[in-house]
Motif scaffolding. Structure first.
Motif, PDB file in Angstrom:
ATOM      1  N   ALA A   1     -25.479  40.651 -13.414  1.00  0.00           N
ATOM      2  CA  ALA A   1     -26.111  41.439 -14.482  1.00  0.00           C
ATOM      3  C   ALA A   1     -25.085  41.841 -15.533  1.00  0.00           C
ATOM      4  CB  ALA A   1     -26.798  42.667 -13.890  1.00  0.00           C
TER       5      ALA A   1
ATOM      6  N   GLY B   1     -37.740  39.465 -12.891  1.00  0.00           N
ATOM      7  CA  GLY B   1     -36.328  39.763 -13.106  1.00  0.00           C
ATOM      8  C   GLY B   1     -36.059  41.259 -13.170  1.00  0.00           C
ATOM      9  N   GLY B   2     -36.317  42.017 -12.111  1.00  0.00           N
ATOM     10  CA  GLY B   2     -36.834  41.548 -10.838  1.00  0.00           C
ATOM     11  C   GLY B   2     -37.761  42.563 -10.207  1.00  0.00           C
TER      12      GLY B   2
ATOM     13  N   LEU C   1     -30.474  40.006  -7.995  1.00  0.00           N
ATOM     14  CA  LEU C   1     -29.851  40.542  -9.202  1.00  0.00           C
ATOM     15  C   LEU C   1     -28.839  41.601  -8.802  1.00  0.00           C
ATOM     16  CD1 LEU C   1     -32.647  39.293  -9.974  1.00  0.00           C
ATOM     17  CD2 LEU C   1     -32.778  41.018 -11.782  1.00  0.00           C
TER      18      LEU C   1
ATOM     19  N   VAL D   1     -27.704  36.466  -9.491  1.00  0.00           N
ATOM     20  CA  VAL D   1     -27.755  36.631 -10.939  1.00  0.00           C
ATOM     21  C   VAL D   1     -26.867  37.820 -11.283  1.00  0.00           C
ATOM     22  CG1 VAL D   1     -29.197  36.953 -12.968  1.00  0.00           C
ATOM     23  CG2 VAL D   1     -30.124  35.772 -10.963  1.00  0.00           C
TER      24      VAL D   1
ATOM     25  N   GLY E   1     -34.279  43.082  -7.381  1.00  0.00           N
ATOM     26  CA  GLY E   1     -33.248  44.003  -7.833  1.00  0.00           C
ATOM     27  C   GLY E   1     -33.187  45.242  -6.957  1.00  0.00           C
TER      28      GLY E   1
ATOM     29  N   ALA F   1     -26.887  37.011 -16.477  1.00  0.00           N
ATOM     30  CA  ALA F   1     -27.784  37.613 -17.462  1.00  0.00           C
ATOM     31  C   ALA F   1     -26.957  38.273 -18.558  1.00  0.00           C
ATOM     32  CB  ALA F   1     -28.693  38.640 -16.792  1.00  0.00           C
TER      33      ALA F   1
ATOM     34  N   GLY G   1     -37.106  37.035  -8.271  1.00  0.00           N
ATOM     35  CA  GLY G   1     -35.867  37.767  -8.476  1.00  0.00           C
ATOM     36  C   GLY G   1     -36.033  39.176  -7.964  1.00  0.00           C
TER      37      GLY G   1
ATOM     38  N   TRP H   1     -38.700  35.160 -17.314  1.00  0.00           N
ATOM     39  CA  TRP H   1     -38.760  36.215 -16.314  1.00  0.00           C
ATOM     40  C   TRP H   1     -39.299  37.502 -16.910  1.00  0.00           C
ATOM     41  CZ3 TRP H   1     -33.574  35.874 -13.069  1.00  0.00           C
ATOM     42  CH2 TRP H   1     -33.633  34.737 -12.250  1.00  0.00           C
TER      43      TRP H   1
END
Length: 331
Positions: free
Chosen positions: A190, A76-77, A170, A188, A108, A219, A106, A42
């Protein structure tokens, strides 16, 4: 070991190095990650930075998928607050058409930069018209699913890929867990930004409950070296500063200077800057895998996205190689 390892890269620019050199190192790392057995590679999104070379993960994804064979490649992301959800859907439907079955989207909520870049990215955007982050994500989700050809008056984010991009949100909150579950996206967590065990347990449990048993990715920051003492040396200078702004978005930055710039650029008067200990796993490959396995056993984590915050390039690459090759030897 029954968990997957994936990799997050920020395209760091070393001292005396050009952005071109840094980006070529990102490509080489993706190729090595594929050879080492990482599941995903990512790319992060950061703006107005002399230390990081990737403001547009979509462009790097397109470059990397053409020079790798099977590793999944994604963002990511993408920082959705800055962009049209429709355009993001077009970008990732196009990428998924180029490399079916290999693309991850992904998304965020963070700004990916300080207020100067945020204002520039959102110039001319009417936030009331754009709606909340949850509304933007729902629009993006709807446009990623391209309806069949028919009524020309229906808006479609073409092209229609044979296998759409996998979708990830995320976040590090129960609100993110509920939102991801409602839309059918994978979460995901963080932990590389907030590794508080109690919060992680709450968020992972919330996601599992609301998604009817689906498990989140996590992550984590990881530093691996030949000895515990060497790993300690590599993390000795790492710092994180948390900026809490009353009525605004709080962020984590890597230096007190960045924290002060964030406050100045945003014109904030009611804020708190506090140093925090980085959330990371460190040690030899065996020690780090023992820590990952403990998290896997405790929380049912089936995949970790690895972020290695080491500045020195050789040590960073060695850390990732040691982590992967130890796993192959031990498997």
């Amino acid at each position: 070991m029954s968990y997957r390892l994936s990799l997050l890269d920020k395209s760091p620019i070393a001292a005396g190095e050009s952005a071109t050199q840094a980006l070529h190192r990102t490509l080489q790392l993706a190729q090595r990650a594929e050879a080492w057995g990482y599941h995903r590679f990512w790319l992060a999104e950061h703006h107005n930075s002399d230390q990081l070379a990737s403001p547009s993960p979509e462009l790097l994804i397109a470059w990397i998928i053409g020079q790798t064979r099977h590793i999944r490649v994604g963002s990511g992301g993408v920082m959705l607050q800055h962009y049209s959800p429709y355009k993001v859907a077009e970008n990732f439907n196009l990428l998924a058409a180029l490399a079916p079955g290999r693309i991850d989207l992904g998304v965020g909520k963070a700004p990916g930069g300080l207020p100067l870049s945020t204002r520039a990215l959102q110039l001319g955007v009417h936030q009331q018209e754009k709606g909340s982050f949850a509304e933007q994500l729902a629009l993006l989700d709807s446009w990623l699913s391209v309806p069949p050809v028919g009524d020309e008056e229906i808006l479609r984010a073409t092209p229609q890929p044979p296998r759409p991009a996998n979708r990830f949100l995320l976040g590090a909150s129960e609100a993110s867990a509920r939102l991801a579950a409602e839309l059918g996206w994978q979460l995901v967590f963080a932990a590389h930004h907030n590794g508080d065990p109690q919060l992680m347990a709450q968020v992972l449990n919330s996601y599992r409950q609301h998604s009817q048993g689906q498990r989140a990715l996590v992550a984590v920051q990881v530093v691996v070296a030949d000895s515990p003492a060497e790993a300690d040396l590599l993390v000795d200078t790492l710092r994180i500063y948390h900026v809490s702004v009353t009525g605004g978005q709080s962020v984590n930055v890597g230096s007190i200077e960045q924290a002060e710039r964030y406050v100045r650029q945003g014109g904030f008067s009611d804020y708190v800057i506090e140093p925090r200990t980085p959330s990371l796993l460190k040690g030899t490959a065996a020690q780090v895998h023992a820590q990952l396995d403990a998290l896997h056993q405790r929380y049912g984590i089936e995949e970790f996205v690895i972020d290695t915050p080491v500045a020195e390039e050789q040590a960073r690459v060695k850390s990732l190689e040691l982590l992967a090759t130890h796993r192959l030897v031990s498997a």
